[in-house]
Design an enzyme around this catalytic site. Structure first.
Site, PDB file in Angstrom:
ATOM      1  N   HIS A  15       0.868  -1.196   0.000  1.00 16.72           N
ATOM      2  CA  HIS A  15       0.000   0.000   0.000  1.00 16.72           C
ATOM      3  C   HIS A  15       0.894   1.232   0.000  1.00 16.72           C
ATOM      4  O   HIS A  15       1.749   1.370   0.886  1.00 16.72           O
ATOM      5  CB  HIS A  15      -0.868   0.039   1.258  1.00 16.72           C
ATOM      6  CG  HIS A  15      -1.763  -1.152   1.399  1.00 16.72           C
ATOM      7  ND1 HIS A  15      -3.058  -1.168   0.938  1.00 16.72           N
ATOM      8  CD2 HIS A  15      -1.545  -2.384   1.938  1.00 16.72           C
ATOM      9  CE1 HIS A  15      -3.612  -2.346   1.190  1.00 16.72           C
ATOM     10  NE2 HIS A  15      -2.711  -3.108   1.797  1.00 16.72           N
ATOM     11  N   LYS A  99      -7.781  -7.328  -7.267  1.00 12.68           N
ATOM     12  CA  LYS A  99      -7.816  -7.548  -5.823  1.00 12.68           C
ATOM     13  C   LYS A  99      -9.238  -7.781  -5.333  1.00 12.68           C
ATOM     14  O   LYS A  99     -10.148  -7.003  -5.650  1.00 12.68           O
ATOM     15  CB  LYS A  99      -7.232  -6.302  -5.129  1.00 12.68           C
ATOM     16  CG  LYS A  99      -7.338  -6.321  -3.635  1.00 12.68           C
ATOM     17  CD  LYS A  99      -6.308  -7.234  -2.996  1.00 12.68           C
ATOM     18  CE  LYS A  99      -6.519  -7.320  -1.503  1.00 12.68           C
ATOM     19  NZ  LYS A  99      -5.329  -7.753  -0.795  1.00 12.68           N
ATOM     20  N   LEU A 219      -4.770  -6.232   9.717  1.00  9.98           N
ATOM     21  CA  LEU A 219      -5.725  -7.253   9.296  1.00  9.98           C
ATOM     22  C   LEU A 219      -5.153  -8.036   8.130  1.00  9.98           C
ATOM     23  O   LEU A 219      -4.618  -7.408   7.214  1.00  9.98           O
ATOM     24  CB  LEU A 219      -7.066  -6.607   8.895  1.00  9.98           C
ATOM     25  CG  LEU A 219      -7.910  -6.111  10.087  1.00  9.98           C
ATOM     26  CD1 LEU A 219      -9.094  -5.308   9.603  1.00  9.98           C
ATOM     27  CD2 LEU A 219      -8.380  -7.290  10.949  1.00  9.98           C
ATOM     28  N   HIS A 251      -0.318   4.472   7.909  1.00 10.02           N
ATOM     29  CA  HIS A 251      -1.388   5.287   8.493  1.00 10.02           C
ATOM     30  C   HIS A 251      -0.699   6.337   9.360  1.00 10.02           C
ATOM     31  O   HIS A 251       0.287   6.021  10.036  1.00 10.02           O
ATOM     32  CB  HIS A 251      -2.299   4.458   9.399  1.00 10.02           C
ATOM     33  CG  HIS A 251      -3.163   3.476   8.678  1.00 10.02           C
ATOM     34  ND1 HIS A 251      -4.346   3.839   8.071  1.00 10.02           N
ATOM     35  CD2 HIS A 251      -3.011   2.154   8.452  1.00 10.02           C
ATOM     36  CE1 HIS A 251      -4.888   2.767   7.519  1.00 10.02           C
ATOM     37  NE2 HIS A 251      -4.104   1.726   7.726  1.00 10.02           N
ATOM     38  N   ALA A 263      -6.261  -0.375  11.019  1.00  6.62           N
ATOM     39  CA  ALA A 263      -5.460  -1.587  10.829  1.00  6.62           C
ATOM     40  C   ALA A 263      -4.358  -1.309   9.818  1.00  6.62           C
ATOM     41  O   ALA A 263      -4.625  -0.746   8.757  1.00  6.62           O
ATOM     42  CB  ALA A 263      -6.353  -2.716  10.328  1.00  6.62           C
TER      43      ALA A 263
HETATM   44  O1  DOR Z   1      -3.800  -4.107   8.080  1.00  2.00           O
HETATM   45  C1  DOR Z   1      -4.229  -3.847   6.968  1.00  2.00           C
HETATM   46  N1  DOR Z   1      -4.087  -2.616   6.421  1.00  2.00           N
HETATM   47  N2  DOR Z   1      -4.876  -4.793   6.297  1.00  2.00           N
HETATM   48  C2  DOR Z   1      -5.501  -4.539   5.135  1.00  2.00           C
HETATM   49  O2  DOR Z   1      -6.081  -5.437   4.589  1.00  2.00           O
HETATM   50  C3  DOR Z   1      -5.534  -3.165   4.582  1.00  2.00           C
HETATM   51  C4  DOR Z   1      -4.403  -2.386   5.055  1.00  2.00           C
HETATM   52  C5  DOR Z   1      -4.556  -0.890   4.786  1.00  2.00           C
HETATM   53  O3  DOR Z   1      -4.913  -0.522   3.663  1.00  2.00           O
HETATM   54  O4  DOR Z   1      -4.296  -0.116   5.698  1.00  2.00           O
HETATM   55 ZN    ZN Z   2      -2.935  -5.119   2.227  1.00  2.00          ZN
END
Ligand code: DOR
Ligand code: ZN
Length: 343
Positions: A15, A99, A219, A251, A263
């Protein structure tokens, strides 16, 4: 062994977000990896070829001058993805996968799939085109315990999908359980799995050590130690169906340290160093190159990278934070010592 030279690796699950964040996170990945599969869970999601190609240009603009890094784009599957969009994506030559986010499973997944029978035409077009489906494998049923959601997804949704469409190439992303490992191990070579550094290094105790640790929340959520051991065994087994995908997910600090924290674990700052840590702990550094640099491109039908990277045995301290525009980002192993360093 004080130096480890490997074919330049690739990150098969990443990401990088969009806008100002790109300039802060893309250089971390581009420093280590030749290519990365870019997740399409933007707001709004990347559902068309045109959107993916425009996003690709914005990512390329954030690659530091002189660095050779290629983003491999993906589309976000919805209930309504038309088969023509899949063919357009395939014809572009720049989109390498699609995806699947079950609607509501994770960050920015509300536009995801509510029932895997709905995008049947798109899935058939993917099977025909050889375009892999990248699966966030968790059920969203609130009655299912959060630690069981991966195993239940495999039984309820993934196994039936592959029965309906056995030619479909599938990557079960960020596997966290023994059941996920067993599923991929017993499936044909068209089914693979990615493993993150954080799921190889940490078990669920890391979320609660001495207090609540929001920077260890992701996650699928970290699982118990027996599962972590199954992941390490798979990563170091030499089975070509398992390869590297960091799921590095930035994040801002305030969004993680919150009453309802997001997450995502950020690992792009030291991805290969973290994987080296996990492989060294298993006495399997000789297996790292296949996992990080060979098995991924082989599965995707892409050439292996031609250049190399070198990791040196050298202690260094991970910064407490990195800038993220006007905000900050707390990386995995913040303030801790790593024993491998990319030259
Ligand atoms: O922990 C996660 N962060 N799991 C995901 O599936 C998405 C990801 C996010 O985009 O922040
Ligand atoms: Zn991911």
């Amino acid at each position: 062994m004080n130096e480890l030279t490997l074919t330049r690796p690739d990150d098969w699950h990443l990401h990088v977000r969009d806008g100002t964040a790109l300039a802060y996170v893309v250089p971390h990945t581009a420093r280590q990896f030749g290519r990365a599969i870019i997740m399409p869970n933007l707001k709004p999601p990347v559902i068309s070829t045109a959107q993916a190609l425009a996003y690709r240009e914005r990512i390329l603009a954030a690659v530091p001058a002189g660095v050779d890094f290629t983003p491999l784009m993906t589309l976000y599957l919805t209930d309504n993805t038309p088969a023509e969009e899949i063919r357009r994506a395939q014809d572009s030559g720049l989109i390498h996968a699609v995806k699947l986010y079950p609607a509501g499973a994770t960050t920015h997944s509300d536009a995801g799939v509510t029932d895997l029978r709905k995008p049947a035409a798109a899935l058939e077009a993917m099977a025909e085109a050889g375009l892999p489906l990248l699966v966030h494998g968790e059920v969203t049923d609130p009655d299912v315990d959060v630690f069981d959601r991966e195993a239940v997804f495999i039984d309820r949704h993934l196994a039936p999908l592959l029965e309906r469409l056995p030619q479909l190439k599938v990557v079960l992303e960020h596997i966290t359980t023994r059941q996920g490992i067993e599923f991929v191990t017993s499936a044909p070579a068209t089914v693979a799995g990615t493993l993150t550094a954080h799921h190889l290094l940490l078990n669920r105790n890391a979320m609660f050590s001495g207090g609540l640790r929001p920077h260890h929340y992701c996650l699928p959520v970290l699982k118990r130690e027996t599962h972590r051991q199954a992941l390490v065994a798979a990563a170091t087994s030499g089975n070509p169906s398992f390869f590297l995908g960091t799921d590095s997910a930035p994040h801002p600090k305030h969004a993680k340290e919150s009453a309802c924290g997001c997450a995502g674990i950020y690992s792009a700052h030291a991805a290969m160093e973290l994987y080296a840590e996990a492989f060294a702990a298993a006495d399997a550094l000789d297996k790292l190159e296949d996992f990080a640099s060979h098995f991924g491109p082989d599965f995707y039908g892409l050439p292996r990278n031609k250049t190399r990277i070198t990791l040196r045995r050298e202690e260094w301290q991970v910064p407490d934070s990195y800038p993220l525009g006007d905000e900050t980002l707390v990386p995995l192993y913040a303030g801790q010592t790593l024993r491998w360093r990319l030259r």
